[in-house]
Design an enzyme around this catalytic site. Structure first.
Site, mmCIF file in Angstrom:
data_model
loop_
_atom_site.group_PDB
_atom_site.id
_atom_site.type_symbol
_atom_site.label_atom_id
_atom_site.label_comp_id
_atom_site.label_asym_id
_atom_site.label_seq_id
_atom_site.Cartn_x
_atom_site.Cartn_y
_atom_site.Cartn_z
ATOM 1 N N PRO A 1 0.830 -1.212 0.000
ATOM 2 C CA PRO A 1 0.000 0.000 0.000
ATOM 3 C C PRO A 1 0.861 1.259 0.000
ATOM 4 O O PRO A 1 1.843 1.362 0.735
ATOM 5 C CB PRO A 1 -0.802 -0.136 1.302
ATOM 6 N N CYS A 2 0.474 2.228 -0.841
ATOM 7 C CA CYS A 2 1.295 3.426 -1.014
ATOM 8 C C CYS A 2 0.695 4.660 -0.365
ATOM 9 O O CYS A 2 1.282 5.741 -0.420
ATOM 10 C CB CYS A 2 1.508 3.699 -2.503
#
Length: 547
Positions: free
Chosen positions: A71-72
């Site tokens: 996840p960014c």
């Protein structure tokens, strides 16, 4: 080659790997709609899995390739202006590298937002950092633009890997540069057969899904989108509508009908009408074949899953490089023949409709044309924190992002100028314009404007007020320019503007002093017009004209 896919999303990694001949033996993802989409297209039976709590001993053995997109959100500059929780985002980076160290595959690759490149470089070289213990991996860390690798959108992402990326670069010669226009024309043609704009396969037009077209932008939405893109007060300008002769801008996971980030096109079958993209158009820009399906409960969920994906065009190239495909033997992105459709198709999800109801406290903010000077310096009409007590007024802002200042336009500038500079005969046409606009905006005060903006009553549209003030400022500015041809008058205007915005502080300490001085004539016009409107607003249009 056997591979596993961590933080799998809707299958952008798995699809590209499988098309390149890699066997993806396991994929892991926690978001149910993404899992449903992965299963629907790949025929699997994945269950939601939290990669953070996954037991390493439960991972399959004999894995030669590990890929994934942790996840960014916490690293993205679009998240609270880059103020995400880096410590939280770090947990997923650490987990990815823990899996790599445990399985010891020959090849591995991670994708994330560009900011992660500097974060990982610092972590691998700083003793005591949570990533320092993985420094022996010695990865290649590069930021690439997926439009250089077969996708029809400009999407910059960080790739961290031990796969030789120069081999991927060698494939470029066989990758045509795709554009937004390529995608739109392919998907909106009149032929009974649709040709995939990226992969080249075909599909009967009657079987093409996710082409539900959203209502065209109109009225407030059209104006706000156009203004946000073509002349934003702070950020760089964008084209409106988006250009068709180049790759699109980045397809985002979240965007509304009024959004600077939304890709807006002229409707192919309705010239002069403008709309956002369908789910299928977004997916094609992301590099998904036109038969790939998206299983979710709403248009917004589908837009999110598509916007969060990694383009399978790039993962196909990366898998080819991991398998050592010689650039001379690389045949490009091709799917021969018709594309097979998944057996169970998702339910259609209608797109958002144009806003018909708004909260009574609907907020408004618009920079005034001709009085916006970039880098955040601008005059704007807004209603403040409209939720409880809207206060419609013109405000002037200047200074850098970390030192933004506002000048209080309380009527004093207009009163002073009315008795001095504007009392000169040269300003007679300005007074005529003031009288005309006074009558035109007689009911453009707090309650009336707010009711009209929230579509709860009749009255002036706020953009009409913005345009009226812009025209008035232009008339006044032309007169000031003529008056300021005299060097003494020009110096008086600059001195007055700097003294007014300094508000008692030393002029030498003003941020952006040179820019204020350079635009002094236009700023003086804005100060006068803003003052005039703010006083008129309080008195419901009964402004006293100076004798």
């Amino acid at each position: 080659m056997r591979a596993i896919d961590l933080y799998a999303g809707i299958g952008g990694w798995s699809l590209g790997l499988r098309l390149a001949g890699v066997e993806v033996v396991a994929s892991y993802e926690w978001w149910q709609p993404a899992v449903d989409t992965h299963n629907g297209n790949h025929g699997g039976a994945l269950k939601t899995t939290n990669v953070r709590t996954l037991k390493l001993d439960d991972l399959p053995e004999d894995i030669e390739l590990v890929v994934g997109s942790p996840p960014c959100t916490e690293f993205s500059y679009s998240n609270r202006g880059g103020s995400g929780d880096l410590a939280e985002g770090l947990k997923d980076l650490v987990r990815f590298f823990e899996v790599v160290e445990h399985l010891k595959p020959k090849w591995w690759a991670m994708e994330n937002v560009p900011r992660v490149a500097e974060f990982i470089r610092a972590g691998f070289s700083t003793p005591g950092h949570a990533l320092y213990r993985f420094r022996r991996l010695k990865p290649i860390i590069e930021v690439v633009d997926f439009s250089d690798y077969g996708a029809a959108q400009a999407r910059r992402r960080c790739i961290v890997s031990n796969i030789p990326l120069d081999l991927i670069d060698a494939y470029k010669a066989k990758l045509p540069r795709r554009t937004l226009g390529d995608v739109i024309s392919s998907l909106n043609g009149s032929s009974p057969i649709i040709r995939d704009p990226v992969w080249g396969g075909t599909l009967a037009a009657s079987h093409l899904t996710e082409m539900e077209i959203e209502a065209s932008l109109a009225g407030d939405e059209l104006r706000m989108n156009r203004d946000a893109k073509t002349y934003h007060a702070v950020y760089n300008n964008m084209a409106f509508p988006d250009r068709m002769d180049e790759p699109s801008r980045t397809v985002t996971a979240t965007c509304t009908r009024v959004s600077r980030e939304s890709i807006v096109i002229e409707a192919p079958h309705a010239p002069g009408q403008y709309r956002r993209l369908t789910i299928r158009e977004r997916a094609s820009l992301q590099g998904f074949p036109i038969n790939y399906q998206f299983y979710a409960r709403s248009f917004a969920e589908k837009a999110k899953m598509v916007g969060n994906a990694i383009p399978p065009t790039f993962t196909y190239l990366l898998a080819s490089a991991a398998q050592g495909v010689n650039p001379r033997d690389f045949k490009g992105l091709k799917l021969d023949g018709a594309l097979p459709m998944p057996e169970a198709l998702p339910k259609p999800t209608p797109p958002e409709t144009a806003g018909r109801t708004y909260p009574e406290g609907r907020s408004f903010r618009s920079a005034i044309p001709g009085l916006r000077f970039k880098s955040g310096m601008r005059f704007e009409l807004s209603n403040g924190s409209a939720r409880n007590s809207p206060e419609w007024k013109v405000r002037f802002f200047f200074g850098p992002s970390k030192d933004v200042r506002e000048v209080d336009l309380d009527g004093s500038v207009f009163a002073e100028m009315a008795d001095t500079m504007m009392a000169l005969p040269a300003f007679s046409k300005v007074w005529e314009a003031l009288d005309r606009d006074q009558r035109h905006l007689h009911d453009a005060y707090n309650a009336s404007l707010q009711a009209a903006w929230a579509h709860k009553g009749e009255g002036h549209d706020p953009f009409d007020v913005v345009d009226t003030l812009a025209a008035l400022a232009a008339t006044l500015g032309e007169t000031i320019d003529f008056w300021a041809q005299d060097r003494v008058n020009a110096e008086m205007a600059r001195a007055y503007v700097l003294d007014t915005v300094a508000a008692g502080e030393p002029i030498s300490s003003l941020p952006g002093k040179a820019k204020l001085a350079k635009n002094a004539n236009a700023i003086l016009a804005g100060l006068i017009v803003g003052d005039w409107y703010n006083v008129s607003r309080h008195s419901k249009g009964k402004q006293r004209r100076a004798a």
